[in-house]
Motif scaffolding. Structure first.
Motif, PDB file in Angstrom:
ATOM      1  N   LYS A 102       0.823  -1.215   0.000  1.00  0.00           N
ATOM      2  CA  LYS A 102       0.000   0.000   0.000  1.00  0.00           C
ATOM      3  C   LYS A 102       0.858   1.266   0.000  1.00  0.00           C
ATOM      4  O   LYS A 102       1.992   1.269   0.469  1.00  0.00           O
ATOM      5  N   ASP A 103       0.263   2.337  -0.534  1.00  0.00           N
ATOM      6  CA  ASP A 103       0.857   3.662  -0.385  1.00  0.00           C
ATOM      7  C   ASP A 103       0.595   4.133   1.047  1.00  0.00           C
ATOM      8  O   ASP A 103      -0.147   3.482   1.790  1.00  0.00           O
ATOM      9  N   TRP A 137       9.480   7.267  -5.855  1.00  0.00           N
ATOM     10  CA  TRP A 137       8.084   7.379  -5.446  1.00  0.00           C
ATOM     11  C   TRP A 137       7.570   8.796  -5.708  1.00  0.00           C
ATOM     12  O   TRP A 137       8.348   9.733  -5.854  1.00  0.00           O
ATOM     13  N   THR A 139       5.246  12.042  -4.284  1.00  0.00           N
ATOM     14  CA  THR A 139       4.797  12.630  -3.022  1.00  0.00           C
ATOM     15  C   THR A 139       3.808  13.755  -3.303  1.00  0.00           C
ATOM     16  O   THR A 139       3.870  14.412  -4.342  1.00  0.00           O
ATOM     17  N   ALA A 158       1.209  12.484   1.255  1.00  0.00           N
ATOM     18  CA  ALA A 158       0.929  11.173   0.674  1.00  0.00           C
ATOM     19  C   ALA A 158       2.168  10.722  -0.088  1.00  0.00           C
ATOM     20  O   ALA A 158       2.760  11.492  -0.841  1.00  0.00           O
ATOM     21  N   LYS A 160       3.487   7.593  -2.616  1.00  0.00           N
ATOM     22  CA  LYS A 160       2.929   6.495  -3.393  1.00  0.00           C
ATOM     23  C   LYS A 160       3.854   6.062  -4.512  1.00  0.00           C
ATOM     24  O   LYS A 160       4.747   6.810  -4.929  1.00  0.00           O
ATOM     25  N   VAL A 173       5.779   0.971  -0.517  1.00  0.00           N
ATOM     26  CA  VAL A 173       5.951   2.179   0.290  1.00  0.00           C
ATOM     27  C   VAL A 173       5.727   1.876   1.771  1.00  0.00           C
ATOM     28  O   VAL A 173       6.536   2.241   2.630  1.00  0.00           O
ATOM     29  N   TRP A 174       4.618   1.203   2.106  1.00  0.00           N
ATOM     30  CA  TRP A 174       4.370   0.860   3.506  1.00  0.00           C
ATOM     31  C   TRP A 174       5.426  -0.106   4.036  1.00  0.00           C
ATOM     32  O   TRP A 174       5.874   0.002   5.186  1.00  0.00           O
ATOM     33  N   GLU A 210      -2.361   4.049   3.184  1.00  0.00           N
ATOM     34  CA  GLU A 210      -3.493   4.782   2.613  1.00  0.00           C
ATOM     35  C   GLU A 210      -4.576   3.791   2.225  1.00  0.00           C
ATOM     36  O   GLU A 210      -4.343   2.854   1.461  1.00  0.00           O
ATOM     37  N   GLU A 212      -8.039   2.470   0.544  1.00  0.00           N
ATOM     38  CA  GLU A 212      -8.983   2.680  -0.548  1.00  0.00           C
ATOM     39  C   GLU A 212     -10.386   2.557   0.024  1.00  0.00           C
ATOM     40  O   GLU A 212     -10.592   2.051   1.135  1.00  0.00           O
ATOM     41  N   ARG A 273      -9.510  11.238   2.754  1.00  0.00           N
ATOM     42  CA  ARG A 273      -8.369  10.346   2.520  1.00  0.00           C
ATOM     43  C   ARG A 273      -7.651  10.051   3.829  1.00  0.00           C
ATOM     44  O   ARG A 273      -7.312   8.900   4.133  1.00  0.00           O
ATOM     45  N   SER A 277      -7.517   6.378   6.064  1.00  0.00           N
ATOM     46  CA  SER A 277      -6.247   5.759   6.445  1.00  0.00           C
ATOM     47  C   SER A 277      -6.135   5.587   7.954  1.00  0.00           C
ATOM     48  O   SER A 277      -5.645   4.571   8.442  1.00  0.00           O
TER      49      SER A 277
END
Length: 357
Positions: A102-103, A137, A139, A158, A160, A173-174, A210, A212, A273, A277
């Motif tokens: 995940k982002d 990535w 940002t 953010a 991603k 990313v996570w 993040e 969905e 958003r 999260s």
């Protein structure tokens, strides 16, 4: 030793057949799910096949060495390859965090230390932005409250992957940034210090995957939405209308706000958003709490009260207190060279999971 991997080999072959069927791609969500699983299994299957082939090569080399001693050296070399592949396969089979791909939304808050803490928060933001740039990535600063001296009281960004690429296992990313959550402490002479004394201050970092919309179900009736006039150090950054938005998820008390965008609608979308999260992170924390016995030996990534790292400017030293990492290249780390620090946490976490397994 790795008999269970045969099941994964079968699953991998089945996924390959499904993905070759054009009709599967009519459902994009399902196709993404299958592709993600296929990408997760590919390095495991590839390493397992190499491991098995090396085992066969060792047997052949031993038979040849019985007749020709010159093959003895080849046996030793192959046995070393087998050991390396065994360790690699063990690491690949470590249970993965389902959120690894995940982002994230990363939040930095100034803490104790006043203006100096806000300046340090700005340094941390730059460090993460530079690191994201180095690894490719994207940002996006979602919301920010600047301090009078140019630092940040609070900033949310953010982070991603670019495009729709599926990351290599452990490279999402996570997967990399989840170890950054906690209290970061700085020791240096502040710009406002006239006596040249070293001060200690801190900033808090919160990292959440993040979410969905499909990850978190939110009942609109559970939300309280407040609008207000944004605040800031002055000038054009302060809106003259009530465009800032604060959203409260009443059942849990989780709050998210945004004031950086020009319109109330844009601020609401960004706040949602952040809220999604945070709700996902809260749900994951609750699930992890239920499995507390299983995670006691793992590197802690959730305890925001723990001082996880110290940035000592006079000694150009960075120390991660969770895993005993220490290096004297603080200037390079603050310029985005974070890989060694993060990898130390990844390795410690993997070792703990292997021990638990």
């Amino acid at each position: 030793m790795f008999e269970a991997v045969e099941e994964l080999v079968g699953e991998h072959a089945g996924l390959e057949k499904q993905l070759a069927d054009p009709s599967v791609h009519a459902d994009q969500a399902n196709a993404r799910r299958l592709n993600k699983r296929y990408a997760e299994l590919t390095p495991i299957v590839g390493t397992y096949r190499s491991w098995r082939q090396t085992g066969d090569d060792i047997e052949t080399a031993r038979e040849l060495a019985a007749d020709d001693p010159d093959f003895a050296a080849e046996v030793k070399e192959l046995e070393k390859q087998r050991e390396d592949l065994t360790e690699k396969l063990r690491l690949l089979l470590v249970p993965r965090d389902p959120s690894d791909d995940k982002d994230v939304i990363l939040e930095i808050k100034a803490g104790a230390g006043g203006d100096e803490s806000a300046l340090f928060a700005g340094d941390l933001l730059r460090m993460y932005l530079r690191y994201a740039e180095r690894v490719g990535w994207k940002t996006e600063i979602i919301d920010a409250t600047e301090s009078e001296l140019g630092g940040y009281k609070d900033v949310q960004v953010a982070v991603k992957l670019k495009g729709n690429a599926t990351p290599e296992p452990g490279q999402g990313v996570w997967a990399r940034l989840k170890y950054e959550g906690g209290v970061h402490r700085v020791q240096r002479v502040p710009a406002t210090e006239s006596q040249g004394r070293i001060h200690t201050s801190a900033a808090g970092v919160l990292v959440t995957p993040e979410a969905e919309e499909i990850d978190v179900e939110i009942n609109p009736g559970d939300l309280r939405i407040d609008v207000y006039r944004s605040s800031g150090p002055g000038g054009q950054s302060v809106n003259t209308t009530d465009s800032a938005v604060r959203i409260t998820h009443v059942p849990t008390g989780v709050v998210a706000s945004c004031q950086n965008e020009k319109s109330q609608l844009q601020n609401k979308e960004q706040a949602m958003r952040i809220l999604r999260s945070r709700l996902l992170a809260a749900a994951q924390e609750a699930a992890e709490q239920e499995a507390a016995d299983a995670r006691r030996s793992q590197v802690r990534t959730v305890d925001r009260s723990e001082k996880i790292r110290t940035y000592n400017f006079p000694e150009n030293r960075i120390s991660d207190h969770r895993v005993g990492f220490k290096a004297y290249n603080l200037d390079q780390v603050l310029d985005g060279e974070l890989d060694a620090v993060i990898q130390a946490c990844v390795d410690a976490d993997s070792a703990a999971k292997l021990a638990a397994a």
